[in-house]
Design a protein around this motif. Structure first.
Motif, PDB file in Angstrom:
ATOM      1  N   ARG A 218       1.091  -1.544  -0.385  1.00 49.18           N
ATOM      2  CA  ARG A 218       0.019   0.236  -0.002  1.00 49.18           C
ATOM      3  C   ARG A 218       0.832   1.451  -0.039  1.00 49.18           C
ATOM      4  O   ARG A 218       1.924   0.986   0.762  1.00 49.18           O
ATOM      5  N   VAL A 219       0.152   2.269  -1.017  1.00 47.08           N
ATOM      6  CA  VAL A 219       1.402   3.676  -0.809  1.00 47.08           C
ATOM      7  C   VAL A 219       0.621   4.834  -0.332  1.00 47.08           C
ATOM      8  O   VAL A 219      -0.406   4.820  -0.207  1.00 47.08           O
ATOM      9  N   ILE A 220       1.115   5.222   0.903  1.00 45.71           N
ATOM     10  CA  ILE A 220      -0.339   6.952   1.305  1.00 45.71           C
ATOM     11  C   ILE A 220       0.924   7.647   1.217  1.00 45.71           C
ATOM     12  O   ILE A 220       2.263   8.128   1.060  1.00 45.71           O
ATOM     13  N   PHE A 221      -0.458   8.315   0.178  1.00 51.15           N
ATOM     14  CA  PHE A 221       0.446   9.989  -0.289  1.00 51.15           C
ATOM     15  C   PHE A 221       0.323  11.426   0.580  1.00 51.15           C
ATOM     16  O   PHE A 221      -1.085  11.125   1.437  1.00 51.15           O
ATOM     17  N   MET A 222       1.085  12.004   1.301  1.00 50.59           N
ATOM     18  CA  MET A 222       1.395  12.345   2.586  1.00 50.59           C
ATOM     19  C   MET A 222       1.079  14.107   1.356  1.00 50.59           C
ATOM     20  O   MET A 222       2.466  14.060   0.413  1.00 50.59           O
ATOM     21  N   ALA A 223       0.653  15.406   2.769  1.00 54.59           N
ATOM     22  CA  ALA A 223       0.994  16.098   1.804  1.00 54.59           C
ATOM     23  C   ALA A 223       0.123  17.774   3.082  1.00 54.59           C
ATOM     24  O   ALA A 223      -0.898  17.497   3.999  1.00 54.59           O
ATOM     25  N   ASP A 224       1.335  18.324   3.580  1.00 53.85           N
ATOM     26  CA  ASP A 224       0.747  19.069   4.350  1.00 53.85           C
ATOM     27  C   ASP A 224      -0.121  18.522   5.562  1.00 53.85           C
ATOM     28  O   ASP A 224      -0.721  19.356   5.856  1.00 53.85           O
ATOM     29  N   GLY A 225       1.042  17.239   6.461  1.00 54.54           N
ATOM     30  CA  GLY A 225       0.196  17.084   7.188  1.00 54.54           C
ATOM     31  C   GLY A 225      -0.614  16.057   7.735  1.00 54.54           C
ATOM     32  O   GLY A 225      -1.723  15.567   8.475  1.00 54.54           O
ATOM     33  N   VAL A 226      -1.847  15.702   6.128  1.00 57.66           N
ATOM     34  CA  VAL A 226      -2.493  15.465   6.530  1.00 57.66           C
ATOM     35  C   VAL A 226      -2.178  13.798   5.054  1.00 57.66           C
ATOM     36  O   VAL A 226      -1.289  14.479   4.149  1.00 57.66           O
ATOM     37  N   ILE A 227      -3.087  12.975   4.912  1.00 66.58           N
ATOM     38  CA  ILE A 227      -3.277  11.610   4.158  1.00 66.58           C
ATOM     39  C   ILE A 227      -4.273  12.128   3.287  1.00 66.58           C
ATOM     40  O   ILE A 227      -4.699  11.743   3.585  1.00 66.58           O
ATOM     41  N   VAL A 228      -3.195  12.471   1.841  1.00 66.71           N
ATOM     42  CA  VAL A 228      -4.067  12.523   0.851  1.00 66.71           C
ATOM     43  C   VAL A 228      -5.267  11.741   0.006  1.00 66.71           C
ATOM     44  O   VAL A 228      -5.757  11.547  -0.627  1.00 66.71           O
ATOM     45  N   GLU A 229      -3.916  10.480  -0.130  1.00 74.66           N
ATOM     46  CA  GLU A 229      -4.272   9.205  -0.854  1.00 74.66           C
ATOM     47  C   GLU A 229      -4.007   8.276  -0.611  1.00 74.66           C
ATOM     48  O   GLU A 229      -2.791   8.829  -0.048  1.00 74.66           O
ATOM     49  N   PRO A 240      -4.301   8.161 -10.076  1.00 72.42           N
ATOM     50  CA  PRO A 240      -4.262   9.061  -8.857  1.00 72.42           C
ATOM     51  C   PRO A 240      -5.407   9.476  -8.645  1.00 72.42           C
ATOM     52  O   PRO A 240      -5.904  10.444 -10.139  1.00 72.42           O
ATOM     53  N   GLN A 241      -6.297  10.078  -7.936  1.00 72.74           N
ATOM     54  CA  GLN A 241      -7.406  10.193  -7.550  1.00 72.74           C
ATOM     55  C   GLN A 241      -7.881  12.360  -7.408  1.00 72.74           C
ATOM     56  O   GLN A 241      -8.878  12.638  -8.234  1.00 72.74           O
ATOM     57  N   GLN A 242      -6.438  12.313  -6.391  1.00 70.94           N
ATOM     58  CA  GLN A 242      -6.371  13.580  -6.327  1.00 70.94           C
ATOM     59  C   GLN A 242      -5.595  14.493  -7.164  1.00 70.94           C
ATOM     60  O   GLN A 242      -4.261  14.484  -7.666  1.00 70.94           O
ATOM     61  N   GLU A 243      -5.250  15.236  -7.158  1.00 75.06           N
ATOM     62  CA  GLU A 243      -4.848  16.515  -7.509  1.00 75.06           C
ATOM     63  C   GLU A 243      -3.516  17.179  -7.106  1.00 75.06           C
ATOM     64  O   GLU A 243      -2.891  16.551  -7.878  1.00 75.06           O
ATOM     65  N   ARG A 244      -3.871  16.749  -6.263  1.00 76.71           N
ATOM     66  CA  ARG A 244      -2.223  17.408  -5.013  1.00 76.71           C
ATOM     67  C   ARG A 244      -0.934  15.956  -5.681  1.00 76.71           C
ATOM     68  O   ARG A 244      -0.199  15.900  -5.305  1.00 76.71           O
ATOM     69  N   LEU A 249       3.177  13.158  -8.657  1.00 73.38           N
ATOM     70  CA  LEU A 249       3.713  12.096  -8.894  1.00 73.38           C
ATOM     71  C   LEU A 249       3.781  12.994 -10.282  1.00 73.38           C
ATOM     72  O   LEU A 249       5.217  12.061 -10.810  1.00 73.38           O
ATOM     73  N   ALA A 250       3.648  13.965 -10.865  1.00 75.55           N
ATOM     74  CA  ALA A 250       3.998  14.400 -12.350  1.00 75.55           C
ATOM     75  C   ALA A 250       5.255  14.836 -11.944  1.00 75.55           C
ATOM     76  O   ALA A 250       6.448  14.436 -13.189  1.00 75.55           O
ATOM     77  N   LYS A 251       5.690  15.577 -10.637  1.00 80.20           N
ATOM     78  CA  LYS A 251       7.225  15.895 -10.730  1.00 80.20           C
ATOM     79  C   LYS A 251       7.860  15.344 -10.653  1.00 80.20           C
ATOM     80  O   LYS A 251       9.204  15.181 -11.472  1.00 80.20           O
TER      81      LYS A 251
END
Lengths: 253, 490
Positions: A218-229, A240-244, A249-251
């Motif tokens: 499982r992969v967890i993507f975090m940004a700004d202190g929250v789990i985004v996806e 990926p569902q979320q824009e962030r 990932l694009a970067k």
């Protein structure tokens, strides 16, 4: 090996995080995390710098105090003052970005320190265990070397052997390959990959997307202190569902 | 010394005479030895009194061959013998002796001290035992200053708190000169010889004695009518000691012993032949070695205590408890934020006044040095621990090792290695700081040096020897420490 994310506490839950918040002064770094990790699961945490990945990891063995929420590891509630943290930590191995080997000891002494001090093993047994572990990470010939004489990749493999010496059933990796020269990344990832194959429960904070895709359940993507996806590597990297998440990932890909 | 030996001889002779000639002899003993068993002062008989005195007030008190001698010393010892009590002499320095008396560190002071109205407010004085007076002296080769009138625009020197200073101040406006105060006679004479001051105002017997000892000065004025010297006790304390002193003094005066003491020191002492540098070296070395021993003792004790304090408060400083951190910070800021000299005075003179409990000079000295060095050690320990990468602690703790084990096995071995050069440095600093304890009369190396040049007026050479001893010892110890550091902190 489980292959899907699971947001409810399950019978096999090894790590259960609920509403975890962490502030340094007025700066809130973790803003309410909920994570369940089952036994044998390999979870990779990715995200931009400053997203709170490392802090999250450090809350799992309480190297950082929790500001709010609960963390239950192996049935121990880390928020409970009566819990013996030293006891809990023996179930959780941790590998640091900068290795943190003890420079005044030999490789063997680094590995033997905890088992002997914690009276888990006699010196003779601890030595035998340490040599076995060194063999396992491919450094049997470095037993009497000092950390200063090793390359970065070798240091990190010794650090992994050291945390395995107390026989943990969870391993935490905090950007274990970030400080390494590129040609040494592979040897360290191989050791982690082997551990995953043996069924070790692991939380891996990493920038190695290829590795995450290959090894993670499982992969967890975090940004700004929250789990985004979060999701399986196929879900998160492929769709990926979320824009962030998409931006990140694009970067990096 | 000569006095008491002569007295013993006379006692022995009269005793023999007494045996030989029966009744007549008995009366001879009684006459020549009106001592303890004849008329003991009940209150003082058998008691031991601690008497403070100056370090450097020849001919009243000075050291000869390492032993305290002089008019005051002979007088107090003979009076003690006469009245059946014992004295323990503490050579403290004039100011220090008076402070010691006020804080009841000593029972009495005899230090060529003038009886003044101001002093009578805080001390009780005996009958006068010597009529002094102030005299002015200039360098031997000075032909320009022949009287007070030549002093206009010049600087003169006088002993701090002495009658000479009072007198100089009383005429300085009239003649237009400036008065500088120094602590002892030898330093004042050197100041004049070096040309920093043109003249010195000192008590005439002291000056006369110094000139006769070839101190390089000459007196150019007549002695001023001065006050009298008295023995002092703290106000309202030890009245029986004061009474015994007066009775004893009267007896010594009536039996001629008093005059013979004065003659020994004041009647044209023969000029001493100056021995060469190596003569001085071999003469002074025994006393200096004794001083060096005390220097090393005080250093050793202080460093051990300071190390304990430093480790304790150093751990407080890095602890998670705000109270402990605060405690350590207060300790460090007090002892780093005040001069060592002030601390030494406080522990030796101030503390006994506050607690009423006298404190001996070694204890006070070690207390001062160890608390002072301990503050610096605290910072060294704190700095050493904090300079170890926090990742080391995290690695230790994440392995399940406790705080103490992590400290002991992981952090401290690395911290000690970082701290060792600073420890060696502090050790050397503390050794040198022991020299400051001379001011409270601790008989270490510098003090012994002061004693020697106070008596022979060879300041430069004596200080050179003292400095050389410090230099040799400090460099030997530093080399040894560095060698140990290399061996154990590879």
């Amino acid at each position: 090996m489980s292959t899907s994310s699971n947001n409810t506490a399950s019978v096999g839950s090894k790590i259960s995080v609920r509403g975890l918040r962490k502030s340094f002064g007025s700066n809130e770094v973790l803003k309410g995390l909920d994570v369940e990790i089952t036994e044998g699961e390999v979870v990779c945490v990715i995200g931009p710098s400053g997203s709170g990945k490392s802090t999250f990891l450090r809350c799992l063995n309480k190297l950082d105090e929790l500001s709010a929420g609960t963390v239950i590891v192996d049935g121990f509630n880390l928020g409970d003052k009566t819990v013996d943290l030293n006891e809990v930590r023996q179930h959780i191995g941790m590998v640091f970005q900068h290795f943190n080997l003890f420079p005044h000891m030999t490789v063997l002494q680094n590995i033997m320190l905890a088992p002997v001090e914690l009276k888990k093993e006699s010196k003779v047994d601890a030595r035998a265990t340490a040599l076995t572990l060194l063999d396992r990470v491919g450094l049997a010939d470095k037993a009497d070397a000092r950390p200063g004489q090793l390359s970065g990749g070798q240091k990190q493999r010794v650090a992994i052997a050291r945390s395995l010496a107390v026989n943990p059933d969870i391993m935490l990796f905090d950007e274990a390959t970030s400080a390494l020269d590129p040609e040494m990344v592979g040897e360290v990832l191989q050791v982690i990959r082997d551990l995953a194959a043996e069924g070790m429960t692991m939380v891996v904070v990493t920038h190695e997307m290829g590795f995450a895709r290959e090894v993670a359940d499982r992969v967890i993507f975090m940004a700004d202190g929250v789990i985004v996806e979060e999701g399986t590597p196929a879900e998160l990297f492929g769709n990926p569902q979320q824009e962030r998440t998409q931006d990140f990932l694009a970067k990096v890909l | 010394m000569n006095m008491s030996r002569a007295r013993k001889l006379s006692v022995a002779v009269t005793a023999l005479l007494a045996l030989a000639s029966g009744f007549a002899g008995v009366s001879a003993v009684a006459a020549s030895q009106p001592n303890s068993h004849v008329q003991p002062q009940a209150a003082v008989a058998g008691e031991t009194y601690v008497i403070g005195t100056d370090t450097t007030f020849a001919p009243f008190e000075y050291r000869k061959d390492g032993e305290l001698t002089g008019i005051d010393m002979d007088l107090i010892r003979d009076i003690a013998a006469n009245q059946g009590f014992t004295v323990e002499i503490k050579s403290l320095g004039f100011d220090a002796a008076l402070q010691a008396l006020q804080s009841n560190q000593v029972d009495g002071v005899i230090a060529g001290m003038s009886i003044t109205d101001e002093r009578k407010l805080v001390f009780d004085f005996s009958d006068p035992y010597f009529d002094s007076g102030v005299q002015m002296a200039v360098a031997e080769d000075n032909t320009e200053i022949t009287g007070y009138a030549d002093l206009a625009g010049e600087t003169v020197v006088a002993k701090r708190g002495s009658e000479g200073e009072t007198f100089a101040n009383s005429i300085k406006d009239e003649y237009g000169f400036t008065v500088k105060a120094l602590a002892d006679s030898a330093t004042m004479y050197d100041d004049v010889k070096a040309g920093n001051s043109v003249a010195v105002f000192d008590d005439y017997p002291v000056l006369a004695y110094g000139i006769n000892q070839n101190n390089g000065l000459k007196s150019v004025t007549e002695k001023e009518q001065g006050s009298s010297y008295g023995f002092a006790v703290n106000k309202g304390q030890n009245p029986e000691l004061l009474a015994a002193f007066n009775t004893g003094l009267a007896e010594l005066k009536s039996n001629g012993e008093y005059q013979s003491i004065l003659d020994t020191y004041l009647k044209q002492p023969a000029p001493v032949a100056a021995s060469g540098f190596f003569g001085l070296l071999s003469d002074s070395l025994p006393a200096l070695m004794k001083g060096l021993g005390l220097t090393l003792l005080a250093t050793g004790l202080s460093i051990v205590v300071a190390l304990v304090l430093g480790v304790l408060f150093g751990f407080f400083k890095v602890s998670e408890s705000r109270v402990l951190r605060g405690l350590a910070s207060i300790y460090v800021s007090i002892f780093r934020g005040t001069p060592l000299l002030v601390q030494a005075f406080f522990f030796y003179f101030g503390l006994p006044q506050l607690t009423g409990q006298p404190i001996d000079v070694l204890t006070a000295g070690v207390l001062t040095l160890s608390l002072n060095a301990g503050a610096y050690m605290t910072e060294i320990v704190r700095g050493g621990i904090q300079s170890v990468d926090p990742g080391q602690t995290e690695a230790g703790r994440s392995l399940g090792l406790g705080y103490v084990t992590t400290m002991r096995r992981v952090v401290l071995p690395q911290a000690v290695k970082i701290m060792t050069p600073s420890f060696i440095n502090q050790f050397v600093m503390t050794l040198k700081d022991t020299s400051l304890l001379a001011v409270i009369g601790f008989a270490e190396l510098t003090y012994q040096g002061q004693q020697i040049y106070a008596a022979n007026f060879r300041t430069g050479e004596t200080l050179l020897i003292v400095a050389a001893l410090y230099f040799i010892v400090i460099n030997l110890l530093t080399m040894l420490s560095n060698k140990l550091d290399k061996r154990f902190n590879k």
